[in-house]
Design an enzyme around this catalytic site. Structure first.
Site: not given
Length: 417
Positions: A237, A281, A300, A302, A319
């Site tokens: 990141r 996202k 996402d 969740h 998927q």
């Protein structure tokens, strides 16, 4: 040493504005993964950084209270530091000098409380707070609309009231959410905190906790940032953070992110997706939480599970990952269901699904209004029964003597037999 403000110490250094808990719940809104800068520093008191200031917020049933810590010297230091960075002073050199100045300033503050901002009623701080929480949006009206269209939402919303979308600074929102890849809320909070400590300007220290402003684009784009952040545990990141900042400055300019507030949702999302480390996202999160795009619905795993479990959404069941098409299809499903503020509604269900809030579903004082009405009716019935019972007791007392005589007579008869 300056301390975190608490209402129990006196309300004279606090300011307030009218805001019912049905319009804003601090405990849910500030801890549900929108912003990563807020901590509960005392029971019901939340301290964090917003708009270059350190705030402590708390609330009663119909009032939002806020305390702002301010130091003019820090504001001057911030401007000076930004000028030096633009002039080419290296990040690590500037960080060291800034920290030394910060520590020196803290020594002068150790015997005094931080200055609280207590200006007239229409203050800059109040406007910042209203804008940050988007208090112009009537959340109760939206909840009512969503509940009418969606029985499952109504059931959840009766417990999770006051979950409101923040309107964050676009730079802070974007670079915070780049840190969310393959991550969870508590770890993201730690990473964002370390990012601010390493690259941000110190603001104040309260009870041994130092608060820093979020880094500027110029600070994030510095060539030494990637190596610095890798040492702090950011992994891959670190490169995305530095490269995205550099690309924005080189290709678009300082005002580009904020300018995306004025373009259509899909255009803003596609523009964000051109940045390193920004997928659909993350782009949707930034659109929803900082760029005035309430129709953006971040998807996402969740949210996908919520769609399948609670709405029997069957598309894409075969998927294993969320494709762009599935992301669009689920988003369209919720936009059709909830309307133009679908992203706000989704955040309520996301919040309700977080493990940290599951106990709220078991708390009796957070039962839905109908149950409260039923309970009130039961109390009234109980009161009536008590009244009737009292009246009956009076009658019983009058007849007690006769009953007692009859009982004695029965006992005698039994003995004779």
């Amino acid at each position: 040493m300056a301390k975190h403000a608490v209402m129990s110490s006196g309300a004279k250094l606090w300011r307030c504005l009218s805001c019912a808990k049905s319009e804003l719940r601090l405990d849910l809104t500030l801890a549900c993964g929108q912003s990563f800068r807020w901590r509960e520093t005392a029971e019901g008191h939340w301290t964090g950084v917003m708009g270059g200031r350190v705030w402590t917020l708390t609330q009663t049933d119909d009032t939002l209270w806020y305390h702002v810590y301010k130091n003019h010297d820090r504001q001057e230091e911030r401007s000076s530091s930004d000028r030096k960075r633009r002039a080419g002073v290296t990040l690590l050199q500037e960080e060291s000098k800034s920290e030394m100045r910060f520590k020196g300033a803290l020594k002068k503050e150790e015997e005094q409380e931080p200055l609280a901002v207590t200006p007239p009623q229409d203050t800059e701080e109040e406007e910042l707070l209203r804008d940050y929480f988007q208090l112009n949006v009537k959340l109760e009206d939206l909840y009512r609309e969503w509940g009418t269209a969606d029985p499952h939402f109504k059931h959840i919303a009766d417990i999770f009231t006051g979950v409101r979308m923040l309107r964050q600074d676009p730079t802070e929102c974007l670079f915070s959410f780049i840190c969310t890849s393959n991550n969870h809320i508590s770890r993201i909070q730690g990473m964002v905190e370390r990012l601010c400590q390493a690259l941000g300007i110190p603001l104040c220290q309260l009870d041994q906790t130092s608060y820093y402003d979020f880094p500027s684009l110029s600070a994030l784009a510095d060539g030494s940032v990637e190596a610095c952040l890798r040492e702090l545990g950011f992994g891959y990141r670190a490169r995305f953070l530095q490269q995205s900042a550099q690309q924005i400055l080189d290709t678009h300019g300082l005002q580009w992110l904020e300018g995306l507030r004025g373009v259509p949702y899909l255009q803003a999302r596609d523009a964000l997706r051109t940045l390193p480390g920004v997928g659909t996202k993350v782009a949707d999160c930034v659109c929803l939480m900082s760029l005035d795009k309430p129709e953006a619905v971040p998807i996402d795993t969740h949210v996908w599970q919520i769609a399948k479990r609670d709405y029997k959404y069957a598309a894409g069941n075969a998927q294993k990952s969320i494709t762009d098409k599935l992301h669009k299809d689920i988003g369209d499903f919720f936009r059709k269901l909830w309307g133009p503020y679908a992203g706000w509604a989704q955040s309520v269900l996301f919040c309700a699904d977080l493990k940290k809030f599951q106990k709220l579903k078991e708390m009796p004082h957070l039962k839905k209004p109908k149950e409260e009405e039923d309970a009130e009716e039961e109390r009234m019935v109980a009161c009536k029964k008590t009244k009737i019972k009292t009246e009956e007791n009076v009658t019983v007392k009058k007849n007690k003597s006769a009953c007692h005589k009859r009982a004695k007579k029965s006992v005698k008869e039994e003995r004779v037999v």
